[in-house]
Design a protein around this motif. Structure first.
Motif, PDB file in Angstrom:
ATOM      1  N   SER A 145     -24.284  37.479  12.838  1.00  0.00           N
ATOM      2  CA  SER A 145     -24.468  38.808  12.255  1.00  0.00           C
ATOM      3  C   SER A 145     -25.211  39.715  13.225  1.00  0.00           C
TER       4      SER A 145
ATOM      5  N   LYS B 246     -25.262  38.692   6.030  1.00  0.00           N
ATOM      6  CA  LYS B 246     -24.974  37.296   6.377  1.00  0.00           C
ATOM      7  C   LYS B 246     -24.183  36.596   5.271  1.00  0.00           C
TER       8      LYS B 246
ATOM      9  N   HIS C  99     -22.914  29.776   9.466  1.00  0.00           N
ATOM     10  CA  HIS C  99     -23.553  31.013   9.911  1.00  0.00           C
ATOM     11  C   HIS C  99     -24.725  30.670  10.822  1.00  0.00           C
TER      12      HIS C  99
END
Length: 300
Positions: A88, A191, A205
């Motif tokens: 991100s 996110k 992630h």
């Protein structure tokens, strides 16, 4: 859900290197290697030609998309299962920090590539993993101008605004404090869009302060194969849990890390660390998180 690594406090497992490692000598060695690689990446980014020349670890396929036709968990056609890896880009008001982020994005992608089915060791051995990968960058709308650079590094771009804004939060305390939390306030919730990567059976992630040192196939095997499958059983045997005495759930939907050092007293009430999450994409889970945040009554 099972905790497999600690991002802070020096504990490392599951093939993840924390940049907060206590070994200065090791970090110095890594820093030199990454500096050399970053200088190479910067020269590539400044060139209008192909994103990565043939004599690097990235080949023409890996420099763009390595997705195969069927990213499902079945992979009945013999194609490798494709794992989504997402980062991100949330704030970009300071030029040097953005430059560092883009360098880190290249390093992370290289480390994921070298621990995938697409990497061919120089000694001619087998690929280190049976899994393929696809890179994603969740870019906040305020940082959209940097999306092209990430795209050249092989990231598929998802430009998104806050999924929850301050005025959406019903709880008074959280509404009054959310924008002062850590670095990014409510913008950091982008996110959670990793849960929308439903073309893939698993989405990981990442924050940018990590590099992959070894494949994470054991985590993927536990999530993809049924609990009575030998691959699931063997993978589970290898994974170190934070609390070994706790039984495994029948179905694992996520692996996560806890922000141990930010809780007081430690581990009694501990939040999830947003810098590393291995999850089963599901928009319903995304919606549940958003509603939880909007409720804003879960304490300080």
């Amino acid at each position: 859900m099972v905790i497999i690594a600690r991002r802070r406090g020096g504990g490392v497992s599951g093939g993840i290197l924390s940049i907060c490692s206590p070994s200065r000598l090791f970090l110095a060695t890594v820093a030199v290697a990454l500096t050399i690689y970053i200088l190479s990446v910067r020269s590539i980014l400044q060139s209008p030609s192909s994103p990565f020349p043939a004599n690097t670890d990235f080949d023409a396929t890996s420099a763009r998309s390595v997705s195969v036709s069927s990213p499902s968990s079945d992979a009945t056609d013999g194609s490798p299962v494709v794992i989504a890896h997402a980062i991100s880009l949330i704030k970009c008001s300071k030029g040097p920090s953005v430059t560092g982020f883009l360098d880190a994005a290249a390093v992370l992608r290289q480390s994921i590539h070298k621990n995938s089915i697409h990497y061919r060791p120089k000694d001619g051995g087998n690929p280190p993993s049976k899994y393929s990968y696809q890179m994603y960058a969740i870019v906040h709308t305020s940082c959209a101008e940097h999306a092209k650079v990430l795209e050249r590094l092989g990231y598929e771009i998802m430009v998104r605004d806050h999924p929850v804004k301050k005025e959406d939060v019903r709880g008074e305390w959280l509404r009054n404090h959310i924008e002062s939390e850590n670095c990014c306030g409510s913008a950091e919730f982008i996110k959670l869009y990793a849960y929308h990567l439903t073309k893939h059976p698993i989405a990981v992630h990442w924050d940018m302060d990590v590099a992959i040192l070894q494949p994470m196939d054991d985590l993927y095997d536990v999530m993809i194969y049924p609990s009575d499958d030998s691959r699931h059983v063997e993978a589970k045997r290898k994974i170190e849990k934070q609390h070994p005495e706790d039984p495994w759930p029948e179905k694992v939907d996520a692996f996560l890390t806890r922000d141990i050092t930010s809780a007081k007293p430690w581990e009694k009430v501990t939040g999830v660390q947003g810098g590393f999450l291995v999850a089963r994409p599901d928009p319903a889970v995304f919606d549940a998180y958003i509603e939880f945040i909007k409720e804003g009554s879960h304490g300080r």
